[in-house]
Design an enzyme around this catalytic site. Structure first.
Site, PDB file in Angstrom:
ATOM      1  N   LYS A 222       0.847  -1.179   0.000  1.00 36.67           N
ATOM      2  CA  LYS A 222       0.000   0.000   0.000  1.00 36.67           C
ATOM      3  C   LYS A 222       0.884   1.231   0.000  1.00 36.67           C
ATOM      4  O   LYS A 222       1.973   1.223   0.576  1.00 36.67           O
ATOM      5  CB  LYS A 222      -0.900   0.019   1.247  1.00 36.67           C
ATOM      6  N   GLU A 269      -8.509  11.879  13.230  1.00 40.57           N
ATOM      7  CA  GLU A 269      -7.693  10.693  13.550  1.00 40.57           C
ATOM      8  C   GLU A 269      -6.696  10.926  14.673  1.00 40.57           C
ATOM      9  O   GLU A 269      -5.754  11.710  14.534  1.00 40.57           O
ATOM     10  CB  GLU A 269      -6.935  10.223  12.299  1.00 40.57           C
ATOM     11  N   GLU A 313      -7.515  -2.564   2.793  1.00 41.38           N
ATOM     12  CA  GLU A 313      -6.701  -1.400   3.141  1.00 41.38           C
ATOM     13  C   GLU A 313      -6.750  -1.151   4.650  1.00 41.38           C
ATOM     14  O   GLU A 313      -5.717  -0.886   5.286  1.00 41.38           O
ATOM     15  CB  GLU A 313      -7.205  -0.167   2.390  1.00 41.38           C
ATOM     16  N   GLU A 448     -12.153  11.085  -4.064  1.00 42.00           N
ATOM     17  CA  GLU A 448     -12.011  11.026  -2.610  1.00 42.00           C
ATOM     18  C   GLU A 448     -11.149  12.173  -2.100  1.00 42.00           C
ATOM     19  O   GLU A 448     -11.453  12.784  -1.062  1.00 42.00           O
ATOM     20  CB  GLU A 448     -11.390   9.693  -2.195  1.00 42.00           C
TER      21      GLU A 448
END
Length: 471
Positions: A222, A269, A313, A448
């Protein structure tokens, strides 16, 4: 408590620190706190930013907690590639001889670049790769309690009475700035569509294609690619912060003004928090837009929960965080299934993780091990970082780096600096990134990134409409 008594208490604190400074032949920290009337921390930040002061803001609107710091009693940093744990060691060394009077803990506040080994570009010239600041004055607001903390470095030659008077005068100056009418007008300097990117979509999507090809060749599992957009805009950070506070109460609200730049945002986050021997973090990866109504929104959320691409993911991020927590914790807990984290414009997959810290754990060491997480960098981490350095063509600066605070007990909290922007003279630079795996589609990833940038774009648009209506 009268002002005179408070002034006497500050002078006593300074005198004790001066006595210690004479004994050890080096400067000593004097930290003194006193209760005060609650002020609007966002208004104080905005007003003093306009006057060119170094100012920091940290807040969690959902719990009505804010701190706003002014000036710098001292700063802790490390060279590119240096150990972040050395910053905490230097902080603890200073605290050994400090004089602390009041019901408080001295608190550092600051941040770290996404890639501390990269020299800052001119865009980020006011932000060192790693710096935590002890403000000279900090206002803390906690629900029904507000108090002021004064931090001063004292030498054997310090005139304690004069230092106390200067601290008091500085606080009065800070308050007076907020009483004057600041220039809150947010003015677009160019006729541009706030929601139209000035990044070439074709070029960026080709970067996504190339990254996915590397993943398919098993060079990476990733990688997260970021991009930026720039607007010619004069904007008061206080207006943007008010919008973010009102529309994203569950986020971590942050702002750092240094010289002529201001980095701010509302991050969903948490990277790490340490309190009462417990270390906690969250995996936040996998995204979908919000629906126009409850039915569409639930459908999009369910699709995200069932998406093989997004679940894969997300699983990579969870496993990465879990391996690091196990290194620093005696025991670790993680949820079996992700949940939905619903924000105004976007929803994410979220999994909380926490553990019981081992004896002597250094929070900044844990932070260094966690950053960059797979949610903002990639896996394997070092290969992903090398790929980003070579192919992203962007200086992220503090974007996607850790921002937060660290106190005298070694406890603290750091968030990932997402949904953020850098304000410089006459310009606002927006940032967003997307996690790429083998199943990623370029058009979906670009869309996104646009959704993520809407957080700040909407704030600017709202502020601009208010300014237009006032004319």
């Amino acid at each position: 408590m009268t002002v005179r008594f408070e002034f006497a208490g500050l002078k006593q604190c300074l005198q004790e620190a001066k006595s210690r400074a004479k004994h050890q032949q080096s400067k000593v920290l004097a930290s003194y706190s006193l209760p005060c009337h609650r002020r609007d921390p966002l208004a104080l930040f905005a007003a003093n930013y306009q006057y060119g002061r170094t100012v920091s803001l940290w807040g969690t609107p959902s719990s009505d907690y804010y701190s706003v710091g002014f000036g710098s009693a001292c700063e802790f940093s490390c060279a590119p590639g240096g150990s972040w744990s050395e910053i905490q060691a230097s902080w603890q060394k200073l605290l050994v001889s400090s004089v602390v009077i009041g019901d408080h803990q001295p608190v550092l506040c600051g941040g770290f670049a996404f890639d501390c080994q990269r020299a800052p570009s001119p865009l980020w010239k006011d932000f060192p790769p790693a710096v935590l600041t002890l403000p000279e004055l900090t206002l803390f607001c906690e629900e029904n309690r507000s108090y002021l903390v004064i931090n001063l470095m004292v030498s054997s030659q310090t005139d304690c009475g004069l230092a106390a008077e200067r601290a008091y005068a500085q606080w009065q100056s800070i308050l007076s700035c907020a009483l004057t009418t600041p220039n809150n007008d947010s003015l677009l300097l160019e006729e541009v569509d706030l929601y139209n990117s000035n990044t070439d979509p074709v070029v960026w999507q080709q970067c996504v294609v190339d990254a996915v090809a590397s993943i398919k060749r098993n060079e990476l599992q990733k990688v997260v690619l970021a991009r930026s957009d720039s607007l010619a805009l004069n904007c008061c950070p206080g207006d943007i912060l008010e919008y973010l506070r009102d529309h994203y109460p569950g986020a971590f609200l942050f702002a750092f003004a240094r010289k002529k730049s201001c980095f701010l945002g509302a991050s969903p986050e948490r990277l790490v928090a340490c309190k009462d021997g417990r270390i906690s973090t969250v995996a936040l990866a996998g995204s979908a837009p919000r629906g126009k109504g409850p039915g569409e929104d639930d459908k999009l959320g369910l699709s995200l929960l069932n998406s093989d691409k997004d679940r894969f993911e997300h699983h990579l991020v969870v496993c990465h965080l879990l391996s690091i927590l196990r290194k620093h914790c005696q025991s670790v807990w993680v949820s079996d299934q992700p949940e939905l984290c619903k924000l105004k414009q976007i929803q994410h997959l979220l999994t909380p993780l926490y553990g019981c810290a081992k004896q002597g754990v250094n929070l900044l060491e844990v932070l260094s091990d966690l950053h960059p997480s797979a949610a903002v960098g990639g896996l394997p981490r070092q290969k992903a970082l090398e790929y980003i350095r070579k192919n992203e063509n962007l200086d992220r600066g503090w974007y996607a780096g850790p921002v937060g605070w660290l106190d005298a007990r070694g406890e603290g909290e750091f968030a990932v600096a997402l949904r953020s922007a850098l304000l410089t003279q006459g310009r606002v630079t927006l940032f967003a990134g997307c996690g790429l795996v083998e199943a990623s589609l370029p058009t979906h990833e670009y869309r996104e990134s646009c959704i993520k940038m809407r957080v700040i774009r909407d704030a600017i648009r709202s502020v601009s409409l208010v300014a237009e209506a006032a004319e």
